[in-house]
Motif scaffolding. Structure first.
Motif, PDB file in Angstrom:
ATOM      1  N   ILE A 270       0.867  -1.179   0.000  1.00 47.20           N
ATOM      2  CA  ILE A 270       0.000   0.000   0.000  1.00 47.20           C
ATOM      3  C   ILE A 270       0.901   1.227   0.000  1.00 47.20           C
ATOM      4  CG2 ILE A 270      -1.844   1.270   1.148  1.00 47.20           C
ATOM      5  CD1 ILE A 270      -2.590  -1.211   2.657  1.00 47.20           C
ATOM      6  N   GLU A 271       0.598   2.189  -0.850  1.00 41.07           N
ATOM      7  CA  GLU A 271       1.360   3.437  -0.849  1.00 41.07           C
ATOM      8  C   GLU A 271       0.444   4.586  -1.236  1.00 41.07           C
ATOM      9  OE1 GLU A 271       2.204   5.238  -3.701  1.00 41.07           O
ATOM     10  OE2 GLU A 271       1.800   3.840  -5.337  1.00 41.07           O
ATOM     11  N   ARG A 272       0.879   5.775  -0.893  1.00 41.90           N
ATOM     12  CA  ARG A 272       0.103   6.985  -1.168  1.00 41.90           C
ATOM     13  C   ARG A 272       1.021   8.018  -1.807  1.00 41.90           C
ATOM     14  NH1 ARG A 272      -3.935  10.096   3.044  1.00 41.90           N
ATOM     15  NH2 ARG A 272      -4.135  12.067   1.912  1.00 41.90           N
TER      16      ARG A 272
ATOM     17  N   VAL B 260      -4.378   6.881  -3.061  1.00 40.69           N
ATOM     18  CA  VAL B 260      -3.964   5.717  -2.288  1.00 40.69           C
ATOM     19  C   VAL B 260      -4.055   4.501  -3.201  1.00 40.69           C
ATOM     20  CG1 VAL B 260      -4.373   4.288  -0.254  1.00 40.69           C
ATOM     21  CG2 VAL B 260      -4.807   6.743  -0.147  1.00 40.69           C
TER      22      VAL B 260
ATOM     23  N   GLU C 266      -2.930   2.503   4.904  1.00 40.42           N
ATOM     24  CA  GLU C 266      -1.606   2.907   4.421  1.00 40.42           C
ATOM     25  C   GLU C 266      -0.682   3.225   5.594  1.00 40.42           C
ATOM     26  OE1 GLU C 266       1.609   5.499   3.234  1.00 40.42           O
ATOM     27  OE2 GLU C 266      -0.145   6.173   4.343  1.00 40.42           O
TER      28      GLU C 266
ATOM     29  N   GLN D  78       2.658   0.975   6.740  1.00 40.65           N
ATOM     30  CA  GLN D  78       3.990   1.562   6.797  1.00 40.65           C
ATOM     31  C   GLN D  78       4.599   1.487   8.200  1.00 40.65           C
ATOM     32  OE1 GLN D  78       5.432   2.366   4.035  1.00 40.65           O
ATOM     33  NE2 GLN D  78       3.603   2.239   2.753  1.00 40.65           N
TER      34      GLN D  78
END
Length: 288
Positions: free
Chosen positions: A19-21, A83, A128, A132
């Motif tokens: 998951i990344e933003r 996202v 997210e 992290q």
């Protein structure tokens, strides 16, 4: 993913969830990777060029697609936070979802939530952050929650009579896009046959060089490359959904010989058809 890959590069599944933003921006070229991708645009609008068609993405509406199909953001609002969730294909195939719905996604459907879900705007940023910074246990919980959300999205669309696909007029690349749409329809219906680019171009009423030029302009790959990917995708479906003999699946998907099927499948997925089927089966086996 966030950083566009170069044209012609196939990014095989690494078996990694992510998951990344980031702030969405237009991509210089199409890219692809072997995950099912879920996007939530937090503000603004953006347009994907996906499978030769333009797909509009609105803020607050979850979208899902198979990212092995070349895709490219071509228009994005300023300061549009996005996202992105990346679920490995092997995990997606293991989800207990409707078979036809899963097949439609692997055949190029761009799935969108019919209406905004307020909870998504709260939940995805939390996922997210926890992905992290969270513990291993919390990260495992995030993955399970994502799988459940995907199942709900697919079920919502299956139960809706007017689920949107957000296909807009093919104005971006004009005639090239129309050529690609026609060729993709022919590939979808004739992939099991020993067709060549010349055969497809003749059926589409165009010169083979025109066909390849259109594909490279719109998708960044050749007609043959797209045909190979489509055949691999259908083979994955049959390995997952049926007990058909592996050799039969190879022939049914247009591979002329068993050796060719094994060679291309392993080259593109990193594993053999037999091992792929075993991995999917193990993920579908209930835990006592």
């Amino acid at each position: 993913m966030k950083h566009p890959q170069s044209r012609g590069e196939w990014i095989g599944s690494r078996g990694e969830f992510l998951i990344e933003r980031h702030i969405a921006d237009a991509m210089a070229a199409p890219h692809w990777h072997d995950h099912v991708e879920i996007n939530l645009l937090m503000a603004g609008q953006m347009t994907y060029l996906f499978n030769g068609r333009q797909e509009q993405v609105e803020a607050g509406r979850l979208v899902l697609f198979w990212a092995a199909i070349p895709h490219q953001t071509i228009a994005v609002s300023q300061n549009a936070p996005l996202v992105c969730l990346y679920l490995p294909l092997i995990d997606f195939l293991g989800l207990p979802v409707d078979r036809k719905a899963r097949q439609s996604i692997m055949q190029g459907r761009f799935l969108a939530q019919a209406s905004q879900e307020t909870m998504d705007a709260l939940t995805l940023p939390r996922w997210e952050k926890e992905w992290q910074c969270g513990s291993a246990a919390r990260r495992r919980l995030v993955v399970e929650e994502v799988r459940l959300r995907i199942r709900r999205l697919i079920l919502d669309n299956a139960e809706s009579d007017n689920s949107p696909t957000h296909v807009s007029p093919t104005s971006l690349a004009g005639q090239a896009v129309r050529h690609v749409e026609l060729l993709i329809d022919l590939i979808n219906s004739g992939y099991a046959d020993p067709v060549s680019v010349a055969d497809l171009a003749k059926l589409a009423g165009m010169h083979p060089s025109t066909a390849n030029s259109a594909f490279r302009k719109v998708l960044g790959i050749s007609v043959n490359e797209y045909l190979t990917r489509h055949r691999i995708a259908r083979a994955m479906q049959l390995l997952t959904d049926t007990d058909d003999p592996i050799l039969q699946i190879g022939f049914d998907c247009g591979f002329g010989s068993s050796s060719r099927f094994y060679e291309i499948f392993k080259e593109r997925t990193g594993t053999t058809p037999r091992h792929f089927r075993e991995r999917v089966s193990s993920k579908n086996t209930p835990v006592p």
